[in-house]
Design a protein around this motif. Sequence first.
Motif, PDB file in Angstrom:
ATOM      1  N   TRP A 165       0.812  -1.225   0.000  1.00 60.42           N
ATOM      2  CA  TRP A 165       0.000   0.000   0.000  1.00 60.42           C
ATOM      3  C   TRP A 165       0.838   1.264   0.000  1.00 60.42           C
ATOM      4  O   TRP A 165       0.420   2.299  -0.500  1.00 60.42           O
ATOM      5  N   THR A 166       2.053   1.194   0.550  1.00 59.62           N
ATOM      6  CA  THR A 166       2.898   2.391   0.577  1.00 59.62           C
ATOM      7  C   THR A 166       3.301   2.810  -0.833  1.00 59.62           C
ATOM      8  O   THR A 166       3.652   3.955  -1.065  1.00 59.62           O
TER       9      THR A 166
ATOM     10  N   ARG B  69      -3.731   3.978   7.918  1.00 64.24           N
ATOM     11  CA  ARG B  69      -2.712   2.943   8.095  1.00 64.24           C
ATOM     12  C   ARG B  69      -1.351   3.525   8.443  1.00 64.24           C
ATOM     13  O   ARG B  69      -0.466   2.791   8.890  1.00 64.24           O
ATOM     14  N   GLY B  70      -1.178   4.813   8.209  1.00 65.70           N
ATOM     15  CA  GLY B  70       0.133   5.392   8.481  1.00 65.70           C
ATOM     16  C   GLY B  70       0.033   6.744   9.142  1.00 65.70           C
ATOM     17  O   GLY B  70      -0.971   7.446   8.997  1.00 65.70           O
TER      18      GLY B  70
ATOM     19  N   PHE C 207       4.248  -5.364   7.419  1.00 65.82           N
ATOM     20  CA  PHE C 207       3.426  -4.767   8.477  1.00 65.82           C
ATOM     21  C   PHE C 207       2.108  -4.245   7.921  1.00 65.82           C
ATOM     22  O   PHE C 207       1.976  -3.981   6.727  1.00 65.82           O
ATOM     23  N   ASP C 208       1.125  -4.103   8.826  1.00 68.41           N
ATOM     24  CA  ASP C 208      -0.181  -3.582   8.438  1.00 68.41           C
ATOM     25  C   ASP C 208      -0.234  -2.067   8.512  1.00 68.41           C
ATOM     26  O   ASP C 208      -0.770  -1.408   7.638  1.00 68.41           O
TER      27      ASP C 208
ATOM     28  N   ALA D  68       1.811   1.709  10.135  1.00 70.33           N
ATOM     29  CA  ALA D  68       3.151   2.160  10.489  1.00 70.33           C
ATOM     30  C   ALA D  68       3.186   3.620  10.906  1.00 70.33           C
ATOM     31  O   ALA D  68       2.381   4.434  10.455  1.00 70.33           O
TER      32      ALA D  68
ATOM     33  N   ASN E 101      -0.507   8.058  -0.595  1.00 70.72           N
ATOM     34  CA  ASN E 101      -1.449   8.138   0.525  1.00 70.72           C
ATOM     35  C   ASN E 101      -1.510   9.564   1.063  1.00 70.72           C
ATOM     36  O   ASN E 101      -1.096   9.824   2.197  1.00 70.72           O
TER      37      ASN E 101
END
Lengths: 521, 448
Positions: free
Chosen positions: A497-498, B32-33, B163-164, B166, B205
């Motif tokens: 996803w990043t 998510r981040g 990882f999910d 971060a 994102n």
Amino acid sequence: MSLLNTLARLEAVRAGRARPLATVRHRHLSERPLVLVPLTTAGEAGAPLGALVGTDPARPRLLVVPQPRDRDLRWAFLADLADEVLPYVEGYADDVERVERTETDPETGAKSKVEAELCLDAPQLIVPSRAGIEYVRLLGRSMRFRRTAEEDPENPYPAPSRVPLLGRWFTHLGERSRVPGASMLLSATELLGRHWATGQSNLEDQHLGALLSWIVPPEGESGAEAALRAELGRDRDGQLLVPPAGPATDPAFDNKLLAPAMSRYDAARSGDDPRAVARAEAAVRELVAEQMRPAWRAVWQSLELLRTLPPGERAEERWTRDRWSYTGHRDRVRAGEPPQPRRDDAVTAAQKLATRETEQVRLDAQEALDDPLVMAGRRLSGEAFAGEVTEIVMGWTESKRPSPRPLVTVATEDRPQLAEGGGKVFRSLEGRPQAAQFVRFEEDRRLIVLRLLDKMGRGREPEPGSVPEKGDRVCWTLFEHDARGGPKLPDPEKTPWTHGGPPGSRAAAPLPDTVTDEDIL
Amino acid sequence: MSTASRQRFDPGAAAAEATAAILRDTLHGSERGVVVDSPPGAGKSTLVVRAARELAAAGRRLMVVAQTNAQVDDLVLRLADKDPELRVGRLHSSDGDAYDPALRELPSVTLSAKPKDLAELPITISTAAKWAYVKDAEPWEHAIVDEAYQMRSDALLAVAGLFDRALFVGDPGQLDPFSVVGAEQWAGLSYDPSASAVSTLLAHNPQLPQHRLPVSWRLPASAAPLVSRAFYPYTQFRSGTGPGDRRLSYGVAGDGSGPDRVLDEAAESGWGLLELPARHTPRTDPEAVRAVALVVRRALDRGAVTVDEQSEAPTALTADRIAVGTAHRDQAAAVRAALADLGVDGVTVDTANRLQGREYDLTVVLHPLSGRPDATAFHLETGRLCVLASRHRHACVVVARAGIAELLDDHPSTEPVQLGVTVKFPDGWEANHCVLAHLAEHRIPWKP
């Protein structure tokens, strides 16, 4: 630029001719390279004007587009180019050897030996200059997505049948040429620039004629004078004595000679005399050919000069990687895979960058190991040292089965950047790296004490020849001799996803140069 | 800063508020981040340790990604110091000296080269390079990525599958990651592998919450305004201490020589520029190198003492609290040799790259443009100067040849503009001029 290269340039200025930067040839040269001298049309991106191409210096094939703005003529030119280049490129596809390679099973991760085909040799394309390589890449991009009549019967403007394939090969060669040390597509200026230092700037070295003038100046003339004449000298009509090696042409040629000839060709075409058209076309062909011939001769002269150097030992190993690359692309074409995508996805881009970084490290190390002159540069910058062995003191590990760990003292005048605390150094032992640990300096850094770590066999006593003897000359490097590849990256379908998720997913960011309202007036 | 404005701005409260918001988004946010920008010395490591402990306390299986082995070891030591009960795994490479031997003494720390040995632990820490080799592991619920602005996009690509969610922490003003080969062909792509991990993350994102630590606890009141103005013009920060909270003084009066006068100036104002006559020199300019070494030698000889907010009693400035920063490794080697000639031992001498994240009381910097005939992109890089100018708690002495301002004017930035690449502000040219203009007020001409 390293200090030694700067010195070579200064010496070249004083001597009036180029100085060697290498004692061996650091790039593989094919027995039968294909030389391509392309010219492009000013003011029109990707519109070829002409080319000289071939493997025989005496008999180049001349291809000219008499009116580059006519797209039919342009595609006819590219079809001719494909007829000339593809048989050469494909000529290496069927001579193969069977070799074993290790493959990793994607499911279990288990490694196994697989027998694979490897082409015995690969094609090598030589263009005059760096810009020529860019032009090959540009032509590849413009051709590889075109559709032929067989692929798309509805297409009102189908491409000639072999043109998209040439685009794919040009793209492959262009991408491969970005890998440090790769030799499938090379430019004469970069090849010469790697092996000789001139008394002019790097920018001026891009001019093949001027570069050659420094390396082989005419009798009784200095390289500087000859280079200046090659770069700027013009005849009474204002035309350059040495036309540029392309792909860009000289504006004076464009305006004074080429434009009028093309106008005459256009005028003849609007009439109905086929002989007039043929005459006008022949006139354009002769003009363009005259512009390309000096570059054609200069490229072959460059290759002859380079062949006077003995080949570097490890250059052949790097050429094997080119052969793998060629074999891999041959297989992709045969498997009917689509052309290379317009842009790399995140995983491919990261993989390519990792490969190139590994190859750069490997190239730097291998060139130094092949060539004492390159190694001298590394020694000067403190990354290696050479000297005489003055003392050997045997020692062993303190385990149940002691292994030899002799202490070697080397007397050197070099100043390696070794830090107290024990870095590793390496030397080449019959082509394989032997490691040692730095122990200490003695006598004001003139003596270096090392502890040998490996390549001495399994026994208590080191194998003969694996430990240097007193009086031996040895050369140790602070850098490793081979480069390790990086970790395996995720598959493109598992892009995280990043990085926008898998290609084509909605999370993927828009491209930076998409069409906006402002583009449509 | 006046007393009145100091009363309005309470650094402790501002920092606590920012930290609370970061932890709220990290522990309870829906994204998510979370990205945290931290200026030099703003308590990034403290934040990482605190976030790690809170995530572990909340029962989230945590992995921590740092960039170098030294950073990893430092984090492990800090965690063990804060919470000796918390069980931490240190994943290391199988090379012999991959980690600090001091970690072996810690009962709560498990060391291993195999991820399976550490799978059950609440926290596992390693370098990005080592994490990239971890395959087929049960994904971690949360990750903390430290020094995320110094991590390359391709390094994040290799570990992001582990990882999910971060927390990304880093300093945007320090040196950008780089590649030894050309990567122009991907310039402008959102996932350009040679760009920083954060720029790729945010390109894909953009909705992620971004926070900023507002207070530098390291930089003194004399340095924070300049560093903030020169390198963080749009995200200003302040110093945690006020003028006079930190003092540097000497037991022995100066002898009027250049090094002594510049040390006096630095003690007085926090900055000093020792200017040698203009001259084009090789990189390892022997005169400038010797001047750097002399400044260090004199600082030690004159019995420098520091007073700061943490200990009211004056502390002697020892060699291990002094650092010398250079642009190139051969310069660092030359300074080390010069210091050894003067009998100085124990001073850290390193390049900007290796000084990132480190902290000293006094720094002596060999200016990256000193003696150069040209100003290349390497020497102009904003991050390089920012790292060199922001390592000190008390004072920074810069040693340079005269004529840098003219050199800058002769070499405006000429880097090609690429479509889709965010233009970075400030550019190195502007930042260099800003710092030079400030240093000019603290200029001492060289006199042996």
